[in-house]
Design a protein around this motif. Structure first.
Motif, short mmCIF file in Angstrom:
data_model
loop_
_atom_site.label_atom_id
_atom_site.label_comp_id
_atom_site.label_asym_id
_atom_site.label_seq_id
_atom_site.Cartn_x
_atom_site.Cartn_y
_atom_site.Cartn_z
N VAL A 1 0.84 -1.20 0.00
CA VAL A 1 0.00 0.00 0.00
C VAL A 1 0.88 1.25 0.00
N SER A 2 1.91 1.23 0.79
CA SER A 2 2.83 2.36 0.86
C SER A 2 3.45 2.65 -0.51
N ASN A 3 3.88 1.61 -1.20
CA ASN A 3 4.47 1.80 -2.53
C ASN A 3 3.44 2.25 -3.55
N LEU A 4 2.25 1.69 -3.49
CA LEU A 4 1.19 2.04 -4.44
C LEU A 4 0.77 3.50 -4.29
N LEU A 5 0.58 3.94 -3.05
CA LEU A 5 0.13 5.30 -2.78
C LEU A 5 1.28 6.29 -2.68
N ASN A 6 2.50 5.79 -2.70
CA ASN A 6 3.70 6.62 -2.61
C ASN A 6 3.69 7.47 -1.32
N VAL A 7 3.40 6.80 -0.22
CA VAL A 7 3.43 7.45 1.10
C VAL A 7 4.27 6.58 2.04
N SER A 8 4.67 7.16 3.15
CA SER A 8 5.49 6.42 4.10
C SER A 8 4.62 5.52 4.97
N LEU A 9 5.26 4.59 5.66
CA LEU A 9 4.55 3.71 6.59
C LEU A 9 3.97 4.51 7.75
N LEU B 1 0.70 5.90 6.61
CA LEU B 1 -0.32 4.85 6.66
C LEU B 1 -0.82 4.66 8.10
N PHE B 2 0.10 4.65 9.05
CA PHE B 2 -0.26 4.50 10.46
C PHE B 2 -1.17 5.64 10.90
N ASN B 3 -0.80 6.87 10.50
CA ASN B 3 -1.62 8.04 10.87
C ASN B 3 -3.01 7.97 10.22
N TRP B 4 -3.08 7.53 8.97
CA TRP B 4 -4.36 7.39 8.28
C TRP B 4 -5.22 6.34 8.97
N GLU B 5 -4.56 5.31 9.46
CA GLU B 5 -5.28 4.25 10.17
C GLU B 5 -5.88 4.80 11.47
N LYS B 6 -5.11 5.60 12.20
CA LYS B 6 -5.60 6.19 13.44
C LYS B 6 -6.76 7.14 13.18
N LYS B 7 -6.71 7.86 12.05
CA LYS B 7 -7.76 8.82 11.70
C LYS B 7 -8.92 8.18 10.94
N LYS B 8 -8.83 6.86 10.73
CA LYS B 8 -9.86 6.10 10.00
C LYS B 8 -10.00 6.55 8.54
N VAL B 9 -8.91 7.07 7.97
CA VAL B 9 -8.91 7.41 6.55
C VAL B 9 -8.82 6.13 5.73
N LEU B 10 -8.00 5.22 6.18
CA LEU B 10 -7.82 3.92 5.54
C LEU B 10 -7.89 2.87 6.65
N TYR C 1 -4.57 -4.56 4.34
CA TYR C 1 -5.61 -3.67 3.83
C TYR C 1 -6.37 -4.37 2.72
N LEU C 2 -7.68 -4.14 2.67
CA LEU C 2 -8.47 -4.66 1.56
C LEU C 2 -8.13 -3.87 0.30
N ARG C 3 -7.84 -4.59 -0.77
CA ARG C 3 -7.43 -3.96 -2.03
C ARG C 3 -8.49 -2.97 -2.53
N GLU C 4 -9.76 -3.35 -2.39
CA GLU C 4 -10.83 -2.46 -2.89
C GLU C 4 -10.88 -1.16 -2.11
N ASP C 5 -10.56 -1.18 -0.82
CA ASP C 5 -10.52 0.05 -0.02
C ASP C 5 -9.38 0.96 -0.48
N VAL C 6 -8.24 0.34 -0.75
CA VAL C 6 -7.07 1.11 -1.20
C VAL C 6 -7.37 1.76 -2.55
N TYR C 7 -7.92 1.00 -3.49
CA TYR C 7 -8.20 1.55 -4.80
C TYR C 7 -9.33 2.59 -4.73
N ALA C 8 -10.23 2.45 -3.78
CA ALA C 8 -11.27 3.46 -3.60
C ALA C 8 -10.66 4.78 -3.16
N LYS C 9 -9.61 4.73 -2.35
CA LYS C 9 -8.93 5.95 -1.92
C LYS C 9 -8.17 6.60 -3.08
#
Length: 94
Positions: A53-61, A64-73, A84-92
């Motif tokens: 997910v980190s590589n796909l979205l080009n963001v750091s781990l 991702l941790f912060n997005w998880e805490k904020k319920k973004v992903l 992570y569910l692939r469909e959730d990632v692609y929805a983002k």
């Protein structure tokens, strides 16, 4: 001896603008088509690792941790692994 052929063409301002617009629009359509093909490709698996997910979205781990805490992903915990569910990632992505 090298021969060169040159042609001088005369365009009106409107004709030149239309030529550039059409050329750019055609190239953007090609790029849009490639992006859609990538996004619509059938995923190999339903779950993705944090690294994938980190590589796909080009963001750091950390992001991702912060997005998880904020319920973004939203992630799933499976056997101590964060997935992570692939469909959730692609929805983002959209």
């Amino acid at each position: 001896m090298i021969e060169s052929n040159f042609r001088v063409l005369e365009f009106s301002k409107e004709d030149f603008e239309n030529l550039v617009k059409n050329t750019v629009a055609a190239e953007l359509q090609k790029i849009y088509g490639m992006v859609n093909n990538i996004q619509n490709a059938k995923p190999q698996s339903e779950l993705m690792t944090r690294e994938e997910v980190s590589n796909l979205l080009n963001v750091s781990l950390v992001t991702l941790f912060n997005w998880e805490k904020k319920k973004v992903l939203v992630s799933k915990k499976v056997g101590g692994r964060v997935l992570y569910l692939r469909e959730d990632v692609y929805a983002k992505l959209n």
